[in-house]
Design a protein around this motif. Structure first.
Motif, PDB file in Angstrom:
ATOM      1  N   ALA A  81       0.597  -1.273  -0.148  1.00 18.82           N
ATOM      2  CA  ALA A  81       0.150   0.045   0.111  1.00 18.82           C
ATOM      3  C   ALA A  81       0.807   1.259  -0.174  1.00 18.82           C
ATOM      4  CB  ALA A  81      -0.959  -0.191   1.267  1.00 18.82           C
ATOM      5  N   ARG A  82       2.043   1.065   0.432  1.00 16.69           N
ATOM      6  CA  ARG A  82       2.891   2.416   0.462  1.00 16.69           C
ATOM      7  C   ARG A  82       3.322   2.832  -1.084  1.00 16.69           C
ATOM      8  NH1 ARG A  82       9.319   0.989   1.384  1.00 16.69           N
ATOM      9  NH2 ARG A  82       9.314  -0.948   0.627  1.00 16.69           N
ATOM     10  N   ASP A  83       3.106   1.984  -1.872  1.00 20.89           N
ATOM     11  CA  ASP A  83       3.348   2.437  -3.102  1.00 20.89           C
ATOM     12  C   ASP A  83       2.260   2.471  -4.145  1.00 20.89           C
ATOM     13  OD1 ASP A  83       6.100   1.525  -2.936  1.00 20.89           O
ATOM     14  OD2 ASP A  83       5.617  -0.686  -3.197  1.00 20.89           O
ATOM     15  N   GLY A  84       0.990   2.702  -3.562  1.00 24.81           N
ATOM     16  CA  GLY A  84      -0.311   3.162  -4.064  1.00 24.81           C
ATOM     17  C   GLY A  84      -0.409   4.385  -3.873  1.00 24.81           C
ATOM     18  N   SER A  85      -1.551   4.772  -4.511  1.00 26.87           N
ATOM     19  CA  SER A  85      -2.477   6.121  -4.400  1.00 26.87           C
ATOM     20  C   SER A  85      -3.596   5.744  -3.665  1.00 26.87           C
ATOM     21  CB  SER A  85      -2.561   6.574  -5.656  1.00 26.87           C
ATOM     22  OG  SER A  85      -3.467   7.844  -5.541  1.00 26.87           O
ATOM     23  N   TRP A  86      -3.686   6.409  -2.539  1.00 32.67           N
ATOM     24  CA  TRP A  86      -4.976   6.248  -1.652  1.00 32.67           C
ATOM     25  C   TRP A  86      -6.016   7.078  -2.069  1.00 32.67           C
ATOM     26  CZ3 TRP A  86      -4.925   3.659   3.534  1.00 32.67           C
ATOM     27  CH2 TRP A  86      -3.435   2.769   3.509  1.00 32.67           C
ATOM     28  N   LYS A  87      -7.200   6.924  -1.566  1.00 37.45           N
ATOM     29  CA  LYS A  87      -8.548   7.720  -2.077  1.00 37.45           C
ATOM     30  C   LYS A  87      -8.737   8.392  -0.622  1.00 37.45           C
ATOM     31  CE  LYS A  87     -10.602   4.595  -5.463  1.00 37.45           C
ATOM     32  NZ  LYS A  87     -11.671   3.520  -5.896  1.00 37.45           N
ATOM     33  N   VAL A  88      -9.256   9.664  -0.872  1.00 40.63           N
ATOM     34  CA  VAL A  88      -9.711  10.547   0.109  1.00 40.63           C
ATOM     35  C   VAL A  88     -11.080  10.192   0.555  1.00 40.63           C
ATOM     36  CG1 VAL A  88      -9.801  12.770   1.228  1.00 40.63           C
ATOM     37  CG2 VAL A  88      -7.747  11.995  -0.265  1.00 40.63           C
ATOM     38  N   ALA A  89     -11.463   9.814   1.721  1.00 34.72           N
ATOM     39  CA  ALA A  89     -12.942   9.649   2.171  1.00 34.72           C
ATOM     40  C   ALA A  89     -13.700  10.783   2.551  1.00 34.72           C
ATOM     41  CB  ALA A  89     -13.063   8.264   2.926  1.00 34.72           C
ATOM     42  N   ARG A  90     -12.866  11.227   3.420  1.00 24.45           N
ATOM     43  CA  ARG A  90     -13.408  12.610   4.377  1.00 24.45           C
ATOM     44  C   ARG A  90     -12.156  13.414   4.852  1.00 24.45           C
ATOM     45  NH1 ARG A  90     -15.490  10.009   7.971  1.00 24.45           N
ATOM     46  NH2 ARG A  90     -14.403  10.474   9.739  1.00 24.45           N
ATOM     47  N   VAL A  91     -12.356  14.779   4.884  1.00 22.57           N
ATOM     48  CA  VAL A  91     -11.331  15.636   5.495  1.00 22.57           C
ATOM     49  C   VAL A  91     -11.888  16.703   6.281  1.00 22.57           C
ATOM     50  CG1 VAL A  91      -9.587  17.344   4.847  1.00 22.57           C
ATOM     51  CG2 VAL A  91      -9.746  15.233   3.648  1.00 22.57           C
ATOM     52  N   ALA A  92     -11.238  16.983   7.537  1.00 16.95           N
ATOM     53  CA  ALA A  92     -11.670  18.081   8.258  1.00 16.95           C
ATOM     54  C   ALA A  92     -10.322  19.025   8.651  1.00 16.95           C
ATOM     55  CB  ALA A  92     -12.307  17.582   9.864  1.00 16.95           C
ATOM     56  N   ALA A  93     -10.658  19.926   9.429  1.00 15.94           N
ATOM     57  CA  ALA A  93      -9.483  20.702   9.686  1.00 15.94           C
ATOM     58  C   ALA A  93      -8.238  19.933  10.426  1.00 15.94           C
ATOM     59  CB  ALA A  93      -9.683  21.902  10.511  1.00 15.94           C
ATOM     60  N   ASP A  94      -8.649  19.002  11.266  1.00 17.72           N
ATOM     61  CA  ASP A  94      -7.679  18.081  12.150  1.00 17.72           C
ATOM     62  C   ASP A  94      -7.794  16.685  11.703  1.00 17.72           C
ATOM     63  OD1 ASP A  94     -10.220  17.775  13.176  1.00 17.72           O
ATOM     64  OD2 ASP A  94      -9.632  18.248  15.193  1.00 17.72           O
ATOM     65  N   GLU A  95      -8.430  16.200  10.893  1.00 19.83           N
ATOM     66  CA  GLU A  95      -8.594  14.762  10.444  1.00 19.83           C
ATOM     67  C   GLU A  95      -8.794  14.419   9.094  1.00 19.83           C
ATOM     68  OE1 GLU A  95     -11.386  11.650  12.912  1.00 19.83           O
ATOM     69  OE2 GLU A  95     -12.323  12.399  11.050  1.00 19.83           O
ATOM     70  N   ALA A  96      -8.048  13.305   8.518  1.00 17.90           N
ATOM     71  CA  ALA A  96      -8.257  12.845   7.282  1.00 17.90           C
ATOM     72  C   ALA A  96      -8.642  11.441   7.250  1.00 17.90           C
ATOM     73  CB  ALA A  96      -7.083  13.019   6.385  1.00 17.90           C
ATOM     74  N   VAL A  97      -9.417  10.822   6.559  1.00 19.61           N
ATOM     75  CA  VAL A  97      -9.766   9.615   6.525  1.00 19.61           C
ATOM     76  C   VAL A  97      -9.352   9.263   4.942  1.00 19.61           C
ATOM     77  CG1 VAL A  97     -11.628   7.773   6.594  1.00 19.61           C
ATOM     78  CG2 VAL A  97     -11.545   9.658   8.047  1.00 19.61           C
ATOM     79  N   LEU A  98      -8.449   8.017   4.818  1.00 24.25           N
ATOM     80  CA  LEU A  98      -8.036   7.683   3.660  1.00 24.25           C
ATOM     81  C   LEU A  98      -8.494   6.044   3.340  1.00 24.25           C
ATOM     82  CD1 LEU A  98      -4.495   8.861   3.555  1.00 24.25           C
ATOM     83  CD2 LEU A  98      -6.507  10.044   2.938  1.00 24.25           C
ATOM     84  N   THR A  99      -8.806   5.499   2.077  1.00 24.88           N
ATOM     85  CA  THR A  99      -8.929   4.236   1.938  1.00 24.88           C
ATOM     86  C   THR A  99      -7.945   3.705   0.806  1.00 24.88           C
ATOM     87  OG1 THR A  99     -10.601   4.950   0.261  1.00 24.88           O
ATOM     88  CG2 THR A  99     -11.286   4.496   2.598  1.00 24.88           C
ATOM     89  N   TYR A 100      -7.463   2.580   0.847  1.00 25.38           N
ATOM     90  CA  TYR A 100      -6.815   1.643  -0.034  1.00 25.38           C
ATOM     91  C   TYR A 100      -7.393   0.520  -0.575  1.00 25.38           C
ATOM     92  CZ  TYR A 100      -2.940  -0.204  -2.709  1.00 25.38           C
ATOM     93  OH  TYR A 100      -2.105  -0.937  -3.516  1.00 25.38           O
ATOM     94  N   ASP A 101      -7.714   0.117  -1.740  1.00 28.95           N
ATOM     95  CA  ASP A 101      -8.361  -0.965  -1.976  1.00 28.95           C
ATOM     96  C   ASP A 101      -7.120  -1.982  -2.425  1.00 28.95           C
ATOM     97  OD1 ASP A 101     -11.169  -0.847  -1.872  1.00 28.95           O
ATOM     98  OD2 ASP A 101     -11.115   0.274  -3.667  1.00 28.95           O
ATOM     99  N   LEU A 102      -6.843  -3.065  -1.959  1.00 29.05           N
ATOM    100  CA  LEU A 102      -6.031  -4.009  -2.228  1.00 29.05           C
ATOM    101  C   LEU A 102      -6.054  -4.673  -3.417  1.00 29.05           C
ATOM    102  CD1 LEU A 102      -5.827  -5.729   1.392  1.00 29.05           C
ATOM    103  CD2 LEU A 102      -4.286  -4.412   0.501  1.00 29.05           C
TER     104      LEU A 102
END
Length: 262
Positions: A81-102
């Protein structure tokens, strides 16, 4: 959302999240001090769906042997996963949620979710792996590159493991547990009550790395940085200590870095 960097802020702390570069935290600044080594390969990257080296890049799942690319020949290292591009599911001022499909070369479909949460005195990283179908073995962890110096004396690393995984000449655990030895280290340690390690930059900052997981790799053989890596199993753990991700039981882990000024 795009692959562009995301900046999180809380008080005078600022974190840069890089979905397009393996879902890593590319920087963490506290009062203007950059704690993480800078560069495309550094920062702090998620290790998933395995941590550290897999011997010869091969792991067995039941009667099937899977071959991973030998990106640290003769072994495979640190997941895909460190070699891939992750999707951004949600962003706030102090939080980010990312997803990655194997995806290929990993042989099982699944999804990784990572949450990066910044507070004025801490950064919390959480990660989970779930399967889309059949169960599979997996590991998760984080690989931060902390700057050895913040402009003053070098960092001091303190931790009290219950044991050290004996390391063979191939840098993989032999299966023996030994009394912890003094550094320098590129070694895995057992902390059955949860990982707890303190990094102190004298006169600057003290940072505590904690996690409920039971293993930590400490690597301080490089001049520019030191690494304290909480993970859900030892190197080659897909073979020696497999943890199955099932439709009912995802694999989850978290780590928190808490800092105080000196």
């Amino acid at each position: 959302m795009s692959d562009e960097d995301i900046t999180l802020t809380a008080g005078d702390a600022e974190a840069t999240v890089q979905p397009g570069n393996g879902g890593r935290v590319g920087g963490l600044r506290v009062g203007g001090l950059e704690l993480l080594r800078q560069g495309e390969r550094f920062g702090c990257f998620p290790m998933v769906p395995w941590c550290g080296r897999i011997r010869d890049g091969r792991f067995r799942d039941g009667g099937v042997v899977h071959q991973m690319p030998l990106n640290a020949a003769p072994n495979a290292i640190h997941g895909t996963a460190r070699d891939g591009s992750w999707k951004v599911a949600r962003v706030a001022a102090d939080e980010a949620v990312l997803t990655y499909d194997l995806v290929d070369p990993w042989p099982y479909p699944g999804r990784v979710t990572q949450v990066v949460r910044l507070a004025e005195d801490s950064l919390t990283l959480s990660m989970g792996v779930e399967t889309y179908g059949s169960s599979f073995p997996a590991q998760i962890g984080w690989h931060p590159w902390f700057n050895r110096s913040l402009g003053g004396e070098d960092v001091q690393v303190a931790f009290a493991p219950a044991w050290q995984e004996e390391r063979g000449d191939d840098h993989l655990p032999t299966g023996n547990r030994i009394e912890p030895k003094p550094g320098p280290w590129d070694d895995c340690f057992g902390m059955p009550d949860g990982v707890s390690a303190a990094l102190t930059w004298p006169g600057r900052l003290r940072l505590e790395v904690t996690s409920p997981v039971e293993w930590v790799v400490v690597y301080d053989e490089q001049e520019a940085a030191v690494c304290v890596e909480p993970q859900t199993g030892p190197p080659d753990g897909l073979n020696t200590l497999p943890r199955l991700v099932t439709p009912l039981e995802p694999l989850e882990a978290t780590t928190t870095w808490t800092w105080t000024r000196l």
